[in-house]
Design a protein around this motif. Structure first.
Motif, mmCIF file in Angstrom:
data_model
loop_
_atom_site.group_PDB
_atom_site.id
_atom_site.type_symbol
_atom_site.label_atom_id
_atom_site.label_comp_id
_atom_site.label_asym_id
_atom_site.label_seq_id
_atom_site.Cartn_x
_atom_site.Cartn_y
_atom_site.Cartn_z
ATOM 1 N N SER B 31 0.825 -1.205 0.000
ATOM 2 C CA SER B 31 0.000 0.000 0.000
ATOM 3 C C SER B 31 0.857 1.251 0.000
ATOM 4 O O SER B 31 1.895 1.319 0.661
ATOM 5 C CB SER B 31 -0.913 0.018 1.233
ATOM 6 O OG SER B 31 -1.770 -1.096 1.231
ATOM 7 N N TYR B 33 0.462 5.834 -0.227
ATOM 8 C CA TYR B 33 -0.469 6.933 0.062
ATOM 9 C C TYR B 33 0.162 8.271 -0.309
ATOM 10 O O TYR B 33 1.381 8.436 -0.215
ATOM 11 C CB TYR B 33 -0.784 6.983 1.562
ATOM 12 C CG TYR B 33 -1.164 5.659 2.185
ATOM 13 C CD1 TYR B 33 -0.185 4.748 2.592
ATOM 14 C CD2 TYR B 33 -2.501 5.318 2.381
ATOM 15 C CE1 TYR B 33 -0.523 3.541 3.163
ATOM 16 C CE2 TYR B 33 -2.842 4.104 2.959
ATOM 17 C CZ TYR B 33 -1.859 3.222 3.348
ATOM 18 O OH TYR B 33 -2.196 2.012 3.916
ATOM 19 N N TYR B 48 -4.808 6.994 -2.482
ATOM 20 C CA TYR B 48 -4.024 5.882 -2.003
ATOM 21 C C TYR B 48 -4.136 4.712 -2.982
ATOM 22 O O TYR B 48 -5.028 4.671 -3.825
ATOM 23 C CB TYR B 48 -4.433 5.461 -0.585
ATOM 24 C CG TYR B 48 -5.810 4.862 -0.464
ATOM 25 C CD1 TYR B 48 -6.934 5.686 -0.391
ATOM 26 C CD2 TYR B 48 -5.999 3.490 -0.366
ATOM 27 C CE1 TYR B 48 -8.199 5.147 -0.252
ATOM 28 C CE2 TYR B 48 -7.254 2.943 -0.221
ATOM 29 C CZ TYR B 48 -8.360 3.779 -0.160
ATOM 30 O OH TYR B 48 -9.616 3.241 -0.029
ATOM 31 N N ALA B 50 -4.034 0.597 -2.625
ATOM 32 C CA ALA B 50 -4.007 -0.532 -1.696
ATOM 33 C C ALA B 50 -3.079 -1.648 -2.197
ATOM 34 O O ALA B 50 -2.531 -2.410 -1.400
ATOM 35 C CB ALA B 50 -5.415 -1.075 -1.482
ATOM 36 N N GLY B 58 -8.989 9.719 -1.831
ATOM 37 C CA GLY B 58 -9.030 9.958 -0.405
ATOM 38 C C GLY B 58 -9.956 11.105 -0.088
ATOM 39 O O GLY B 58 -10.984 11.289 -0.743
ATOM 40 N N GLY B 96 0.322 -3.370 4.191
ATOM 41 C CA GLY B 96 -0.955 -3.688 3.553
ATOM 42 C C GLY B 96 -2.127 -3.132 4.309
ATOM 43 O O GLY B 96 -2.748 -2.161 3.911
ATOM 44 N N TYR B 98 -4.655 -1.346 7.109
ATOM 45 C CA TYR B 98 -4.647 -0.016 7.741
ATOM 46 C C TYR B 98 -4.029 -0.078 9.129
ATOM 47 O O TYR B 98 -3.626 0.925 9.679
ATOM 48 C CB TYR B 98 -6.062 0.551 7.796
ATOM 49 C CG TYR B 98 -6.988 -0.159 8.756
ATOM 50 C CD1 TYR B 98 -7.555 -1.383 8.415
ATOM 51 C CD2 TYR B 98 -7.305 0.391 9.986
ATOM 52 C CE1 TYR B 98 -8.401 -2.038 9.281
ATOM 53 C CE2 TYR B 98 -8.158 -0.266 10.855
ATOM 54 C CZ TYR B 98 -8.698 -1.481 10.502
ATOM 55 O OH TYR B 98 -9.541 -2.140 11.359
ATOM 56 N N THR B 99 -3.949 -1.278 9.719
ATOM 57 C CA THR B 99 -3.331 -1.422 11.031
ATOM 58 C C THR B 99 -1.820 -1.599 10.944
ATOM 59 O O THR B 99 -1.154 -1.718 11.964
ATOM 60 C CB THR B 99 -3.921 -2.627 11.771
ATOM 61 O OG1 THR B 99 -3.820 -3.772 10.912
ATOM 62 C CG2 THR B 99 -5.376 -2.398 12.130
ATOM 63 N N ASP B 100 -1.290 -1.614 9.737
ATOM 64 C CA ASP B 100 0.158 -1.690 9.587
ATOM 65 C C ASP B 100 0.760 -0.291 9.658
ATOM 66 O O ASP B 100 0.149 0.683 9.220
ATOM 67 C CB ASP B 100 0.522 -2.319 8.235
ATOM 68 C CG ASP B 100 0.136 -3.788 8.163
ATOM 69 O OD1 ASP B 100 -0.203 -4.252 7.057
ATOM 70 O OD2 ASP B 100 0.156 -4.452 9.220
ATOM 71 N N THR B 101 1.962 -0.195 10.168
ATOM 72 C CA THR B 101 2.647 1.087 10.285
ATOM 73 C C THR B 101 2.799 1.735 8.918
ATOM 74 O O THR B 101 3.206 1.090 7.951
ATOM 75 C CB THR B 101 4.044 0.881 10.887
ATOM 76 O OG1 THR B 101 3.910 0.266 12.150
ATOM 77 C CG2 THR B 101 4.781 2.209 11.017
ATOM 78 N N GLN B 102 2.482 3.027 8.848
ATOM 79 C CA GLN B 102 2.741 3.793 7.641
ATOM 80 C C GLN B 102 4.104 4.467 7.793
ATOM 81 O O GLN B 102 4.354 5.131 8.795
ATOM 82 C CB GLN B 102 1.645 4.823 7.402
ATOM 83 C CG GLN B 102 0.321 4.184 7.011
ATOM 84 C CD GLN B 102 -0.693 5.200 6.506
ATOM 85 O OE1 GLN B 102 -0.356 6.308 6.084
ATOM 86 N NE2 GLN B 102 -1.961 4.819 6.543
ATOM 87 N N PHE B 104 6.602 7.247 6.325
ATOM 88 C CA PHE B 104 6.500 8.466 5.537
ATOM 89 C C PHE B 104 7.838 8.864 4.925
ATOM 90 O O PHE B 104 8.901 8.649 5.502
ATOM 91 C CB PHE B 104 6.010 9.628 6.417
ATOM 92 C CG PHE B 104 4.542 9.569 6.729
ATOM 93 C CD1 PHE B 104 4.060 8.716 7.710
ATOM 94 C CD2 PHE B 104 3.634 10.367 6.037
ATOM 95 C CE1 PHE B 104 2.702 8.657 8.004
ATOM 96 C CE2 PHE B 104 2.281 10.319 6.319
ATOM 97 C CZ PHE B 104 1.817 9.460 7.311
#
Lengths: 111, 113
Positions: B31, B33, B48, B50, B58, B96, B98-102, B104
């Protein structure tokens, strides 16, 4: 959609004191709540997160608490140090593969 | 690992000009963003992706287009820049869910005159 609000917008604390930032969210279906720290000139970085089946999580000097009934969660920083000065963002996720971020809190640690 | 890289770091455009912001990640994340950050507004999601081959709007997609070129790269295009698009743009990636760390990138500071 999800609406996330943070309070206060700016927080000044004396070095060594504790700092608490509170976030509220609107969608009761939200089940994932991360906190990101952004230092000046850099991108945000995850510092701690909590899921809706847990009430509290700690990692050294930082902790996050979640109150699902009241729909709010808080970041606690103990024994603050100058390097804790930054902007902190809370966020909420509900499974649509994205997060809704709050507007951010500026934390200033006064030496 | 370089993590998430963005180019350019700074850009000044005149109203009506076009440009593409580039983003690449070397963490084999599914994923990716694009966010914009404005004073007092926090981080707002523009588009975003996926997974490779998919893109979705968004919160603030108007005036932007995106391309997921391959698994590593996700670009953001401004076809006709407007002063309201003056902002700092961040690209992020995650494994992958949304609970995975993004993770930046360092951001691109864009000014539209």
């Amino acid at each position: 959609g999800e609406n996330v609000e943070q309070h206060p917008s700016t927080l000044s604390v004396q070095e060594g004191d504790s700092a608490v930032i509170k976030c509220t969210y609107s969608d009761s279906a939200s089940n994932y709540f991360p906190w990101y720290k952004q230092e000046l000139g850099k991108g945000p970085q995850l510092i701690i997160d909590i899921r809706s089946n847990v009430g509290e999580k700690k990692d050294q000097r930082i902790a996050v608490t979640l109150n699902k009934t009241a729909k709010h969660f808080s970041l606690h920083i103990t024994e603050t140090q100058p390097e804790d000065s930054a902007v902190y963002f809370c966020a909420a996720g509900i499974g649509n593969n994205r997060l809704a971020f709050g507007k951010g809190n500026q934390v200033v640690v006064i030496p | 690992n370089a993590g998430v890289t963005q180019t350019p770091k700074f850009q000044v455009l005149k109203t009506g000009q076009s440009m593409t912001l580039q983003c690449a990640q070397d963490m084999n994340h599914n994923s990716m963003y694009w966010y914009r950050q404005d004073p007092g507004m926090g981080l707002r999601l523009i588009y975003y992706s996926a997974s490779e081959g998919t893109t979705d709007k968004g919160e603030v997609p108007n005036g932007y287009n995106v391309s997921r070129l391959n698994k590593r790269e996700f670009s953001l295009r401004l076809e006709s820049a407007a002063p309201s698009q003056t902002s700092v743009y961040f690209c992020a990636s995650s494994e992958g869910l949304y609970t995975d760390t993004q993770y930046f990138g360092p951001g691109t500071r864009l000014t539209v005159l």
